[in-house]
Motif scaffolding. Structure first.
Motif, PDB file in Angstrom:
ATOM      1  N   PRO A  79       0.818  -1.227   0.000  1.00  0.00           N
ATOM      2  CA  PRO A  79       0.000   0.000   0.000  1.00  0.00           C
ATOM      3  C   PRO A  79       0.848   1.272   0.000  1.00  0.00           C
ATOM      4  O   PRO A  79       0.773   2.082   0.910  1.00  0.00           O
ATOM      5  CB  PRO A  79      -0.836  -0.144   1.270  1.00  0.00           C
ATOM      6  CG  PRO A  79      -0.072  -1.060   2.150  1.00  0.00           C
ATOM      7  CD  PRO A  79       0.800  -1.918   1.289  1.00  0.00           C
ATOM      8  N   SER A 121       5.776  13.455   2.914  1.00  0.00           N
ATOM      9  CA  SER A 121       4.846  12.356   2.631  1.00  0.00           C
ATOM     10  C   SER A 121       3.442  12.768   3.072  1.00  0.00           C
ATOM     11  O   SER A 121       3.230  13.889   3.545  1.00  0.00           O
ATOM     12  CB  SER A 121       5.316  11.092   3.351  1.00  0.00           C
ATOM     13  OG  SER A 121       5.157  11.255   4.732  1.00  0.00           O
ATOM     14  N   GLY A 122       2.484  11.851   2.951  1.00  0.00           N
ATOM     15  CA  GLY A 122       1.093  12.154   3.308  1.00  0.00           C
ATOM     16  C   GLY A 122       0.950  12.723   4.714  1.00  0.00           C
ATOM     17  O   GLY A 122       0.109  13.610   4.959  1.00  0.00           O
ATOM     18  N   THR A 123       1.786  12.257   5.627  1.00  0.00           N
ATOM     19  CA  THR A 123       1.681  12.717   7.016  1.00  0.00           C
ATOM     20  C   THR A 123       1.960  14.218   7.133  1.00  0.00           C
ATOM     21  O   THR A 123       1.444  14.877   8.043  1.00  0.00           O
ATOM     22  CB  THR A 123       2.639  11.897   7.920  1.00  0.00           C
ATOM     23  OG1 THR A 123       2.377  10.513   7.686  1.00  0.00           O
ATOM     24  CG2 THR A 123       2.434  12.190   9.396  1.00  0.00           C
ATOM     25  N   MET A 148      -1.279  15.762   6.935  1.00  0.00           N
ATOM     26  CA  MET A 148      -2.059  15.538   8.168  1.00  0.00           C
ATOM     27  C   MET A 148      -1.591  16.515   9.248  1.00  0.00           C
ATOM     28  O   MET A 148      -2.385  17.133   9.962  1.00  0.00           O
ATOM     29  CB  MET A 148      -1.883  14.090   8.672  1.00  0.00           C
ATOM     30  CG  MET A 148      -2.407  13.031   7.725  1.00  0.00           C
ATOM     31  SD  MET A 148      -2.071  11.333   8.293  1.00  0.00           S
ATOM     32  CE  MET A 148      -3.268  11.130   9.619  1.00  0.00           C
ATOM     33  N   PHE A 165      -4.043   4.486  11.072  1.00  0.00           N
ATOM     34  CA  PHE A 165      -4.072   5.843  10.539  1.00  0.00           C
ATOM     35  C   PHE A 165      -5.161   6.705  11.160  1.00  0.00           C
ATOM     36  O   PHE A 165      -4.997   7.914  11.283  1.00  0.00           O
ATOM     37  CB  PHE A 165      -4.090   5.801   9.005  1.00  0.00           C
ATOM     38  CG  PHE A 165      -2.847   5.118   8.504  1.00  0.00           C
ATOM     39  CD1 PHE A 165      -1.614   5.720   8.653  1.00  0.00           C
ATOM     40  CD2 PHE A 165      -2.897   3.829   7.975  1.00  0.00           C
ATOM     41  CE1 PHE A 165      -0.440   5.080   8.266  1.00  0.00           C
ATOM     42  CE2 PHE A 165      -1.731   3.169   7.578  1.00  0.00           C
ATOM     43  CZ  PHE A 165      -0.505   3.801   7.720  1.00  0.00           C
ATOM     44  N   ARG A 181      -3.418   7.865  14.044  1.00  0.00           N
ATOM     45  CA  ARG A 181      -2.401   8.912  13.794  1.00  0.00           C
ATOM     46  C   ARG A 181      -2.993  10.304  14.017  1.00  0.00           C
ATOM     47  O   ARG A 181      -2.328  11.201  14.525  1.00  0.00           O
ATOM     48  CB  ARG A 181      -1.831   8.772  12.382  1.00  0.00           C
ATOM     49  CG  ARG A 181      -0.730   9.762  12.098  1.00  0.00           C
ATOM     50  CD  ARG A 181       0.135   9.361  10.935  1.00  0.00           C
ATOM     51  NE  ARG A 181       0.816   8.103  11.170  1.00  0.00           N
ATOM     52  CZ  ARG A 181       1.670   7.531  10.317  1.00  0.00           C
ATOM     53  NH1 ARG A 181       1.962   8.117   9.189  1.00  0.00           N
ATOM     54  NH2 ARG A 181       2.239   6.386  10.594  1.00  0.00           N
ATOM     55  N   CYS A 226     -10.104   8.489   9.169  1.00  0.00           N
ATOM     56  CA  CYS A 226      -9.358   7.945   8.036  1.00  0.00           C
ATOM     57  C   CYS A 226     -10.401   7.314   7.118  1.00  0.00           C
ATOM     58  O   CYS A 226     -11.125   6.398   7.536  1.00  0.00           O
ATOM     59  CB  CYS A 226      -8.339   6.907   8.507  1.00  0.00           C
ATOM     60  SG  CYS A 226      -7.429   6.224   7.120  1.00  0.00           S
ATOM     61  N   THR A 286      -5.927   1.940   5.814  1.00  0.00           N
ATOM     62  CA  THR A 286      -4.982   1.039   5.152  1.00  0.00           C
ATOM     63  C   THR A 286      -4.530  -0.118   6.054  1.00  0.00           C
ATOM     64  O   THR A 286      -4.169  -1.178   5.562  1.00  0.00           O
ATOM     65  CB  THR A 286      -3.754   1.855   4.681  1.00  0.00           C
ATOM     66  OG1 THR A 286      -4.234   3.081   4.133  1.00  0.00           O
ATOM     67  CG2 THR A 286      -2.964   1.142   3.642  1.00  0.00           C
ATOM     68  N   ASP A 324      -8.674  11.932   6.170  1.00  0.00           N
ATOM     69  CA  ASP A 324      -7.489  11.357   5.547  1.00  0.00           C
ATOM     70  C   ASP A 324      -7.963  10.549   4.336  1.00  0.00           C
ATOM     71  O   ASP A 324      -8.629   9.516   4.480  1.00  0.00           O
ATOM     72  CB  ASP A 324      -6.779  10.450   6.579  1.00  0.00           C
ATOM     73  CG  ASP A 324      -5.659   9.591   5.971  1.00  0.00           C
ATOM     74  OD1 ASP A 324      -5.540   9.532   4.735  1.00  0.00           O
ATOM     75  OD2 ASP A 324      -4.927   8.962   6.757  1.00  0.00           O
ATOM     76  N   ILE A 332      -5.752   9.463   2.057  1.00  0.00           N
ATOM     77  CA  ILE A 332      -4.437   9.111   1.506  1.00  0.00           C
ATOM     78  C   ILE A 332      -4.496   7.851   0.639  1.00  0.00           C
ATOM     79  O   ILE A 332      -3.797   7.768  -0.369  1.00  0.00           O
ATOM     80  CB  ILE A 332      -3.382   9.048   2.645  1.00  0.00           C
ATOM     81  CG1 ILE A 332      -3.124  10.482   3.148  1.00  0.00           C
ATOM     82  CG2 ILE A 332      -2.078   8.380   2.189  1.00  0.00           C
ATOM     83  CD1 ILE A 332      -2.155  10.626   4.301  1.00  0.00           C
ATOM     84  N   THR A 333      -5.359   6.878   0.994  1.00  0.00           N
ATOM     85  CA  THR A 333      -5.467   5.710   0.098  1.00  0.00           C
ATOM     86  C   THR A 333      -6.851   5.612  -0.556  1.00  0.00           C
ATOM     87  O   THR A 333      -7.260   4.535  -0.991  1.00  0.00           O
ATOM     88  CB  THR A 333      -5.113   4.377   0.808  1.00  0.00           C
ATOM     89  OG1 THR A 333      -5.834   4.301   2.056  1.00  0.00           O
ATOM     90  CG2 THR A 333      -3.631   4.265   1.073  1.00  0.00           C
ATOM     91  N   GLN A 363       2.143   8.744  -3.284  1.00  0.00           N
ATOM     92  CA  GLN A 363       2.654   7.420  -3.643  1.00  0.00           C
ATOM     93  C   GLN A 363       1.626   6.298  -3.621  1.00  0.00           C
ATOM     94  O   GLN A 363       1.982   5.130  -3.610  1.00  0.00           O
ATOM     95  CB  GLN A 363       3.837   7.061  -2.733  1.00  0.00           C
ATOM     96  CG  GLN A 363       3.504   6.598  -1.331  1.00  0.00           C
ATOM     97  CD  GLN A 363       3.264   7.711  -0.327  1.00  0.00           C
ATOM     98  OE1 GLN A 363       2.895   8.809  -0.698  1.00  0.00           O
ATOM     99  NE2 GLN A 363       3.453   7.409   0.942  1.00  0.00           N
TER     100      GLN A 363
HETATM  101  C1  LIG Z   1      -4.497   5.941   5.193  1.00  0.00           C
HETATM  102  C2  LIG Z   1      -3.102   6.430   5.404  1.00  0.00           C
HETATM  103  N1  LIG Z   1      -2.913   7.561   6.090  1.00  0.00           N
HETATM  104  C3  LIG Z   1      -1.686   8.049   6.314  1.00  0.00           C
HETATM  105  C4  LIG Z   1      -0.574   7.405   5.843  1.00  0.00           C
HETATM  106  C5  LIG Z   1       0.772   7.984   6.091  1.00  0.00           C
HETATM  107  O1  LIG Z   1       1.271   8.438   4.883  1.00  0.00           O
HETATM  108  P1  LIG Z   1       2.830   8.681   4.643  1.00  0.00           P
HETATM  109  O2  LIG Z   1       3.517   7.410   4.970  1.00  0.00           O
HETATM  110  O3  LIG Z   1       2.857   9.034   3.180  1.00  0.00           O
HETATM  111  O4  LIG Z   1       3.227   9.799   5.508  1.00  0.00           O
HETATM  112  C6  LIG Z   1      -0.707   6.212   5.141  1.00  0.00           C
HETATM  113  C7  LIG Z   1       0.473   5.468   4.681  1.00  0.00           C
HETATM  114  O5  LIG Z   1       0.445   4.279   4.482  1.00  0.00           O
HETATM  115  C8  LIG Z   1      -2.010   5.721   4.898  1.00  0.00           C
HETATM  116  O6  LIG Z   1      -2.200   4.595   4.210  1.00  0.00           O
END
Ligand SMILES: Cc1ncc(COP(=O)(O)O)c(C=O)c1O
Length: 387
Positions: free
Chosen positions: A13, A65-67, A70, A92, A95, A139, A143, A168, A170-171, A193
């Motif tokens: 993922p 990165s995605g974080t 956030m 997540f 997170r 989220c 993931t 979030d 992100i996925t 990514q």
């Molecule tokens: C749903 C979700 N949120 C946040 C993240 C964190 O993203 P990153 O690792 O790009 O900071 C991920 C990474 O796997 C994710 O899948």
């Protein structure tokens, strides 16, 4: 060795397989970013990003990165005395609670069993009991458990109660339906990514008008680098970012977004949903069980429970030996599940390969199943789709 780091199917993922067009775009000579030429590329990236995020609100792209996105969401909106309802249910979701606490705000956690989705009434209950909650985080596509949370339904509740809804994606963004403007999401974050198909290193954030009201009224934003006021000012003044952007990644993102729009939003989501269906049916035909609660299965990743006696490391090493990388479980799910992502350019060929290899490896490590059954089940899904 035939299968090495450069020649392996990534069904993890993120990072995911990226199209050669994206790598080629990234390999071009880097030009200076305070120029009309770069500004054109960057502005196009931002407008394509808005199209993929299905929004007319502001979108900013961070190096990180995605974080990082956030982090930006909480740093810019949430003040130390604010109460935030953090919907958990996976790594997540959790997170958001960690970031909330990092900025000194009060996290009200809503615990959800890993593998289950949050239900709208659970959110209404907390909001009724704690009326001074100002923000709700979630989220969308968790993931760590491969659960798709019902964000559209939750948004109805957060809107009704007048809360700022931070999501979030992100996925999910670029792989499944996410309609922030229609649904009522105030902040939506994503990363390069995953379903967007560009190598790691960019975080994106959509900021709606209700979030801006809060951000604009704050005396001080406790971040220099992901300061949204600075990002807005730089973009409005000269279509730039306040600091040096990751220029090569922006070239890659430009190509990746172009490819997404060439495929078309609807087609792309439908393809991801078809691949998810084939993975689920294929894995079930191999006698594996899906972790996610029925009706809430993710369309970009699937988590499977190991049958009794199957060793995580033996299975994943076997998969890798045959050229396919899948992910393990996280936190207390370590050793109990594995996860396969089906994002970006993963399509029929990769799904059939995955299921063929999984059938072979399961037999190699002593699990009795019909090793070709996964492939047949997935083929049926694809054939039915032709009709
Ligand atoms: C749903 C979700 N949120 C946040 C993240 C964190 O993203 P990153 O690792 O790009 O900071 C991920 C990474 O796997 C994710 O899948």
């Amino acid at each position: 060795m035939v299968y090495d780091e450069e020649n392996i199917l990534l069904m993890t993922p993120g990072p995911v397989p990226f199209h050669p067009r994206v790598y080629r775009a990234m390999s071009r000579t880097v030009f200076h970013h305070r120029t009309p030429e770069y500004r054109k590329t960057f502005t196009e990236c931002v407008s394509m990003m808005k199209e993929v995020m299905q929004t007319r609100n502001d979108v900013f792209i961070f190096t990180g990165s995605g974080t990082s996105a956030m982090d930006a969401a909480i740093a810019n909106c949430v003040s130390p005395d604010d109460k935030v309802l953090n919907i958990l249910g996976g790594k997540f979701g959790e997170r958001w609670a960690e970031i909330t606490e990092t900025f000194g705000a009060k996290s009200i956690p809503l615990d959800i069993e890993w593998g289950k989705a949050v239900k709208p009434e659970m959110v209404s209950d907390v909001l009724r009991k704690e009326p001074d909650i100002k923000f709700v985080t979630i989220c969308h596509n968790e993931t760590s458990t491969a659960v798709l949370n019902p964000v559209q339904e939750i948004a109805k509740i957060t809107s009704k109660h007048g809360k700022i809804f931070i999501v979030d994606g992100i996925t999910s963004v670029g792989g499944d339906y996410v309609y922030p403007d229609k649904w009522g999401i105030d902040i939506l974050v994503t990363g390069s990514q995953k379903c967007l198909g560009c190598p790691p290193g960019l975080g994106m954030i959509m900021v709606g008008p209700r979030a801006w009201d809060i951000i604009n009224k704050r005396k001080r934003i406790p971040s220099y680098y992901v300061n949204l006021r600075a990002y807005k000012k730089a973009f409005e003044k000269s279509s730039e970012t306040p600091n040096t952007p990751a220029i090569s990644l922006i070239y890659g993102l430009h190509e990746a977004l172009t490819m997404i729009l060439e495929e078309g939003y609807e087609n792309r989501v439908r393809r991801h949903r078809l691949m998810a269906d084939a993975v689920r049916k294929g894995m079930e035909a191999l006698d594996l069980q899906i972790l996610a609660e029925k009706g809430y299965e993710s369309n970009t990743i699937t988590a499977l429970k190991y049958p009794e006696g199957i060793d995580d490391s033996a299975f994943r090493k076997g998969m890798q030996k045959h050229g396919t990388l899948v992910a393990g479980g996280q936190n207390h799910h370590k050793g109990k599940i594995f996860r396969v992502a089906h994002m970006n350019i993963i399509a029929e060929r990769e799904i059939l390969l995955l299921l063929a290899v999984a059938g072979l490896v399961l037999r190699e490590i002593g699990f009795e199943c019909e090793s070709g059954a996964g492939v047949s089940a997935a083929q049926e899904v694809f054939l039915k789709n032709l009709k």
